[in-house]
Write an enzyme that holds these catalytic residues in place. Structure first.
Site, mmCIF file in Angstrom:
data_model
loop_
_atom_site.group_PDB
_atom_site.id
_atom_site.type_symbol
_atom_site.label_atom_id
_atom_site.label_comp_id
_atom_site.label_asym_id
_atom_site.label_seq_id
_atom_site.Cartn_x
_atom_site.Cartn_y
_atom_site.Cartn_z
ATOM 1 N N CYS A 98 0.833 -1.347 -0.037
ATOM 2 C CA CYS A 98 -0.181 0.096 -0.021
ATOM 3 C C CYS A 98 1.090 1.149 -0.074
ATOM 4 O O CYS A 98 0.586 2.306 -0.801
ATOM 5 C CB CYS A 98 -0.788 0.093 1.222
ATOM 6 N N CYS A 194 -4.388 -2.475 5.784
ATOM 7 C CA CYS A 194 -4.079 -1.012 5.373
ATOM 8 C C CYS A 194 -5.431 -0.666 4.571
ATOM 9 O O CYS A 194 -5.916 -1.130 3.585
ATOM 10 C CB CYS A 194 -2.901 -0.994 4.495
#
Length: 356
Positions: A98, A194
């Site tokens: 991410c 995330c």
């Protein structure tokens, strides 16, 4: 004075990061990123609360807050990779991907297109310019240092990024938020995947990887229990096995996803859980060029681990070999192995295999 776009998550860290940038006299704009839409009906309240908190902080600081939707990019470049890794039997680290694909790629590109000089985040890490380029250093707070998750950043990303909390301890951040009267000063730190948030992980994963019941076996082949699907389990896992009886606790020591078998052993430090050699691939070097092997350094094979002495014995085009001075417990394929020299993060890669 710089034109800085700061990522606002609605948490205390990004709030104080933005406040520090304003105090320094920068022209600051906040950005709230929406990166998940698959089940908004379940997660709407949390996402709405985060956005409301980000809006409240930006009003208090007198800065503009913009929103952007990177859900498509997150789905294709982070979440599909996440699922593919689980299907193959590995345990991925979505926070690393991410950061690489969203926070320091899409967010960074978006900010630069809008005329920003740089971006900022609430990560606990430090970036320092040296004669030969930029280096990534650990945050001053050893309990919060997040350089592990940032090891894939390249020189351009470091050049265009600021980490206002890098010199601070977490308790200082909380106190600064209280002193400023920020709405997020006592907000609980977020955990979980995330941008997806806190969930019952197996239940969430089962939406995309349906359960497939199979056997839990000892290394000698004795069946001792049943499981929901080998891809749900990770090396070293204790909870969720449903194994009792006499003797020490049971731990996952291996998986055969093709045959849908989970292998378990008894004892926290069973020899099957201890590995000294790690083979890693997709190595990234913060300096953007590999050092000559062998490389004496320290490494982490998981975020909260203390630095472990090792040598990067060979650096290949596909696979590199890391040899630890002492056997490491529960080294997990799919996770990241990240390298350090003192407090400088020099790079890292993805664990693909281990041996004793």
């Amino acid at each position: 004075m710089a034109n800085v776009v700061v990522g606002m998550s609605g948490g205390v860290d990004s709030s104080v990061a933005a406040a520090r940038l304003v105090e320094e006299g920068n022209r600051v704009t906040g950005l709230y990123m929406k990166n998940w839409e698959e089940d908004d009906h379940d997660d709407y309240c949390a996402a709405a609360e985060d956005l409301a908190d980000a809006e409240a902080v930006c009003r208090q600081l007198g800065i503009e807050l913009r929103t952007v939707n990177f859900s498509h990019e997150y789905w294709t470049r982070v979440f599909q990779v996440f699922l593919a890794e689980y299907r193959s039997g590995r345990t991925p680290n979505p926070d690393v991907v991410c950061n690489k694909e969203i926070k320091f790629k899409e967010f960074l590109d978006w900010a630069v297109r809008l005329g920003a000089d740089c971006i900022a985040t609430g990560h606990y890490a430090r970036c320092e310019r040296q004669r030969r380029g930029y280096v990534l250093r650990k945050g001053r707070d050893p309990g919060k240092d997040q350089s592990y998750f940032l090891h894939t950043l390249n020189q351009n990303a470091l050049r265009l990024s600021r980490f206002p909390l890098g010199e601070m301890k977490k308790k200082q951040v909380r106190q600064r938020a209280r002193d400023l009267g920020l709405a997020t000063h006592d907000k609980k730190d977020s955990t979980g995947i995330c941008f997806i948030g806190e969930r019952r992980f197996d239940d969430f994963l089962s939406r995309y990887l349906p359960p497939q019941r199979g056997r839990i076996q000892t290394l000698q082949g004795e069946t001792v229990g049943a499981h929901r699907g080998a891809f749900y389990y990770t090396i070293g896992q204790r909870h969720g096995l449903g194994l009792g009886g006499p003797g020490e606790a049971w731990y996952v020591a291996g998986k055969d996803v093709a045959r849908n078998i989970v292998y378990a052993v008894q004892g926290h430090d069973h020899p099957a859980l201890m590995k000294r050699v790690v083979l890693a691939e997709n190595l990234h070097w913060v300096a953007e060029s590999p050092p000559p092997a062998p490389v004496r350094c320290t490494a982490k094979t998981r975020y909260r681990q203390h630095d472990q002495d090792c040598v990067i014995a060979s650096i290949g085009p596909r696979v590199s070999r890391i040899e630890f001075d002492r056997p490491q417990r529960a080294v997990t394929p799919g996770q990241s192995v990240v390298f350090y020299q003192q407090d400088i993060c020099i790079g890292g890669g993805v664990i693909r295999a281990t041996s004793g």
